[in-house]
Design a protein around this motif. Structure first.
Motif, short mmCIF file in Angstrom:
data_model
loop_
_atom_site.label_atom_id
_atom_site.label_comp_id
_atom_site.label_asym_id
_atom_site.label_seq_id
_atom_site.Cartn_x
_atom_site.Cartn_y
_atom_site.Cartn_z
N VAL A 46 3.19 16.01 3.34
CA VAL A 46 4.38 16.79 4.15
C VAL A 46 5.39 17.07 3.28
CG1 VAL A 46 3.37 15.67 6.05
CG2 VAL A 46 5.25 14.55 4.67
N TYR A 47 6.32 18.03 3.62
CA TYR A 47 7.13 18.69 2.88
C TYR A 47 8.69 18.44 3.87
CZ TYR A 47 9.92 21.56 -0.19
OH TYR A 47 10.93 21.93 -1.04
N THR A 48 8.61 19.02 4.96
CA THR A 48 9.66 19.29 5.71
C THR A 48 9.79 18.07 6.71
OG1 THR A 48 8.96 20.66 7.35
CG2 THR A 48 9.68 21.58 5.28
N PRO A 49 10.99 17.82 7.48
CA PRO A 49 10.81 17.03 8.63
C PRO A 49 10.08 17.30 9.70
CG PRO A 49 13.07 17.32 7.93
CD PRO A 49 12.14 18.21 7.07
N ALA A 50 9.79 18.57 9.93
CA ALA A 50 8.85 19.27 11.04
C ALA A 50 7.38 18.75 10.74
CB ALA A 50 8.91 20.61 11.16
N ASP A 51 6.99 19.09 9.43
CA ASP A 51 5.73 18.34 8.75
C ASP A 51 5.58 17.14 8.96
OD1 ASP A 51 5.49 20.98 7.78
OD2 ASP A 51 5.95 20.55 5.85
N ALA A 52 6.56 16.26 8.71
CA ALA A 52 6.43 14.94 8.88
C ALA A 52 6.17 14.51 10.32
CB ALA A 52 7.67 14.13 8.12
N LEU A 53 6.94 14.95 11.15
CA LEU A 53 7.08 14.59 12.44
C LEU A 53 5.46 14.95 13.28
CD1 LEU A 53 10.39 15.41 13.77
CD2 LEU A 53 9.54 13.41 14.03
N THR A 54 5.04 16.12 12.70
CA THR A 54 3.93 16.62 13.32
C THR A 54 2.47 15.79 12.90
OG1 THR A 54 4.26 18.97 13.16
CG2 THR A 54 2.18 18.45 13.31
N ALA A 55 2.59 15.38 11.45
CA ALA A 55 1.57 14.37 10.89
C ALA A 55 1.77 12.94 11.40
CB ALA A 55 1.73 14.22 9.42
N PHE A 56 2.87 12.55 11.77
CA PHE A 56 3.23 11.26 12.37
C PHE A 56 2.59 11.09 13.91
CE2 PHE A 56 6.41 8.45 14.99
CZ PHE A 56 6.00 7.30 14.43
N GLY A 57 2.68 12.34 14.57
CA GLY A 57 2.42 12.25 15.89
C GLY A 57 0.62 12.24 15.79
N ILE A 67 0.81 -1.08 0.15
CA ILE A 67 0.08 0.01 0.04
C ILE A 67 0.83 1.27 -0.03
CG2 ILE A 67 -1.54 1.51 1.57
CD1 ILE A 67 -2.92 -1.18 2.17
N ASN A 68 0.55 2.22 -0.84
CA ASN A 68 1.33 3.53 -0.82
C ASN A 68 0.26 4.63 -0.87
OD1 ASN A 68 2.61 5.78 -1.42
ND2 ASN A 68 3.01 5.43 -3.76
N THR A 69 -0.02 5.45 0.36
CA THR A 69 -0.72 6.32 0.17
C THR A 69 -0.13 7.67 0.59
OG1 THR A 69 -3.03 7.09 1.18
CG2 THR A 69 -1.69 5.97 2.83
N SER A 70 -0.81 8.77 0.33
CA SER A 70 0.18 9.96 0.76
C SER A 70 0.10 10.53 2.13
CB SER A 70 -0.49 11.31 0.05
OG SER A 70 -1.87 11.19 0.41
N PHE A 71 1.41 10.91 2.47
CA PHE A 71 1.71 11.26 3.91
C PHE A 71 1.09 12.68 4.32
CE2 PHE A 71 5.51 11.34 7.11
CZ PHE A 71 4.48 11.41 8.19
N ASN A 72 -0.09 12.62 4.68
CA ASN A 72 -0.70 14.01 5.28
C ASN A 72 -2.12 13.59 5.98
OD1 ASN A 72 -1.92 13.02 2.14
ND2 ASN A 72 -3.40 14.64 2.84
N MET A 73 -2.45 14.24 6.64
CA MET A 73 -3.77 14.29 7.35
C MET A 73 -4.84 15.00 6.39
SD MET A 73 -2.89 13.01 10.35
CE MET A 73 -4.26 13.01 11.21
#
Length: 576
Positions: free
Chosen positions: A544-555, A532-538
């Motif tokens: 997401v673009y930056t590491p900060a974006d990724a960590l926020t969405a991850f949490g 499965i490949n789905t976009s990394f976003n809420m």
């Protein structure tokens, strides 16, 4: 020759083309975090200059997509197109267009008056854009404005790898048209057909999107998903509004915008089936646009078809076009909507100034920014996480987690261009769990009717999908569906829709070695060649673009693990 391309339409952005190749492309939404934002893309212009390492004086030409738009000095968040005011003059102008259509119907005089008025009202944009380039960015290069559909066509042709092509554009509207058809040979565009924006079948798809309670020009994909659950019971009704024959599509309903919505609502009544109207408008789209492409491919006597424009975000339509006897090869530009206009403008202008330069089909679309290990580590520690220690490669570790049933996000390398996540800003999961569509979408606060899409090893494509030949290059960018093989349906039910199709990303090792490596390692453990490949976003947020974006969405999403560059982060209570 270095050209800066700019679009201030939906999903505004910027791109740089050098020596005929795209070297950077970013859309404003990824930077200001407002999905599909529209307006002058200051952040994107600065970002593509940063990514490319160019100075302002290195730019030889600026190409701006679309001739006649209202000037928006700042990027504005997307609004619900038919439910919220678009502000003052623009709202009045759209209301005028709706009134014209209701009163004058198919009158060409009324439409010419409408477009002539728009040309006058939007002329401020030309001087404002030139001033902004000079005063804010110090760019003194000549500035050209290029027709909206020419930009779409250029984006498709110059990235397809075709020397000779039939190029078709289709969308809601742009510079007074909803479609143009070109016969292109060695960079020379000969127009065969143009359809007035009044005749857009794509607009009717948006009207149905609105009537089903979704956001027009944004949630049409939900209608595509719903269509598989319904029957085309309203097709006869819709065909009173739209007809297609002899290389034309016509708005026989003689209505537009709000007037069209009002009439459709009356004809449908209060208790219409969302599934059945979705199935009906999907069949209408497939019949009209696939028939349109078939006609012009035969007339142009060229079976290589290159497509762009928002209508071609409809992957089921693209499958029907791919299956036409008149089409040998089909290529859909990865940024098929207005998000691709900056790339198209830059490619067209480069060809105009530097001459035709043959190009292979694009190898990948990782044209955004990336980050260093130091930046990733700083973001991880700043978010309160500690990177995990593990043996072996990050690819092997990711594959082990996926095989164990973990949901793994990946933010690494340069960001993808276009609306699809293609591995570098992606969420991955095993494809064998058919219940995932419900619970993972709930974690991501999404409401989806399509299953998740698969990423599939290039060399396994014919074992997983039927009729791939001639569409395999565009499938590298998730722009077309195929019928699944019985093997695929049995082993990977989570990525097969109820109609037996899937929208794959076919991945080659040369496209993205690390992402390919994860899938190859996963295959060695499980025997399965897809994930499965789905976009990394809420929900309702950009990818997401930056590491900060990724960590926020991850949490927020409570996923199990995150690959951030070469680092691995796991959620509390998880382990490697």
């Amino acid at each position: 020759m270095i050209v800066l391309g700019i679009t201030d339409s939906f999903t505004s952005g910027a791109a740089i083309v050098a020596d005929g190749r795209v070297i950077a492309a970013v859309n404003e939404e990824r930077l200001d975090r407002n999905k599909m934002c529209m307006g002058f893309p200051r952040l994107s212009i600065a970002e593509v200059l940063r990514i490319s390492g160019l100075e302002r004086q290195d730019i030889d030409s600026v190409a701006i997509a679309t001739n006649h738009l209202f000037w928006r000095p700042t990027a504005e968040p997307y609004v619900d197109y038919f439910r919220q005011s678009k502000g003052g003059l623009r709202e009045s102008f759209l209301g005028l267009g709706s009134t014209f259509s209701a009163v004058a119907g198919n009158s060409q005089l009324a439409r010419n008056t409408y477009y002539g008025l728009k040309k006058q009202l939007t002329r401020k944009r030309r001087s404002s854009m030139r001033e902004a380039m000079r005063d804010e960015f110090g760019i003194d290069a000549p500035v050209s404005f290029i027709d909206h559909h020419v930009c779409h066509a250029a984006s498709a042709y110059f990235t397809s790898g075709f020397e000779d092509a039939t190029v078709v554009t289709q969308d809601g509207a742009g510079d007074g048209k909803c479609s143009r058809v070109f016969s292109v040979t060695k960079g020379k565009f000969d127009q065969l057909c143009a359809l007035d924006s009044y005749d857009s079948v794509g607009n009717y798809y948006s009207y149905v999107t609105h009537l089903c309670g979704y956001k027009a020009h944004k949630h049409e994909g939900k209608i595509t998903g719903l269509a598989a659950y319904g029957k085309p019971k309203y097709l006869d009704l819709l065909e009173r509004y739209v007809s297609a024959d002899e290389g034309k599509i016509r708005n026989t309903g003689k209505c537009f915008d709000h007037s069209a919505i009002k009439r459709l609502a009356i004809d449908l009544g209060d208790e219409f089936s969302h599934e059945d109207i979705s199935a009906s408008v999907q069949v209408l789209l497939e019949k009209s646009v696939a028939g349109f492409c078939d006609y012009w491919a035969q007339r142009a006597k060229c079976s290589n078809l290159a497509l762009a424009g928002g209508v071609f975000a409809n992957v089921k339509l693209n499958q029907r076009i791919h299956e036409l006897d008149s089409v040998k090869q089909v290529f859909v530009h990865p940024g098929m909507g207005d998000d691709g206009l900056a790339v198209g403008a830059a490619l067209f202008e480069h060809n105009k100034r530097a001459g035709y330069q043959p190009q292979d089909v694009i190898g990948n679309v990782y044209w955004g920014g990336e980050f260093t290990d130091a930046q990733a580590l700083q973001a991880i520690e700043g978010a309160g996480y500690t990177p995990e220690q593990f043996e072996g490669t990050i690819e092997n570790q990711a594959a082990k987690l996926l095989a164990a049933g973990k949901v793994v996000a990946r933010c690494a390398g340069r960001m993808e261009y276009g609306p699809r996540a293609l591995g570098n800003r992606t969420i991955m999961y095993q494809p064998s769990d058919p219940s995932v569509n419900k619970w993972l979408n709930e974690r991501l606060i999404r409401t989806e009717f399509m299953p998740f899409a698969p990423v599939t090893l290039w060399e396994e494509r014919n074992n997983c999908f039927k009729g791939v030949e001639g569409g395999e290059e565009t499938a590298r960018f998730m722009t077309v569906t195929f019928d699944c093989t019985e093997q695929m349906k049995e082993t990977c039910p989570a990525v097969c829709h109820v109609d037996g199709t899937a929208r794959p990303q076919l991945i080659r090792e040369t496209d993205n070695p690390s992402y390919y490596g994860i899938l190859k390692e996963y295959q060695s453990i499980t025997g399965l060649s897809s994930l499965i490949n789905t976009s990394f976003n809420m929900h309702e947020e950009p990818i997401v673009y930056t590491p900060a974006d990724a960590l926020t969405a991850f949490g927020q999403s409570k996923l199990d693990a995150l690959i951030l560059g070469d680092f691995l982060v796991v959620s509390q209570g998880q382990s490697v």
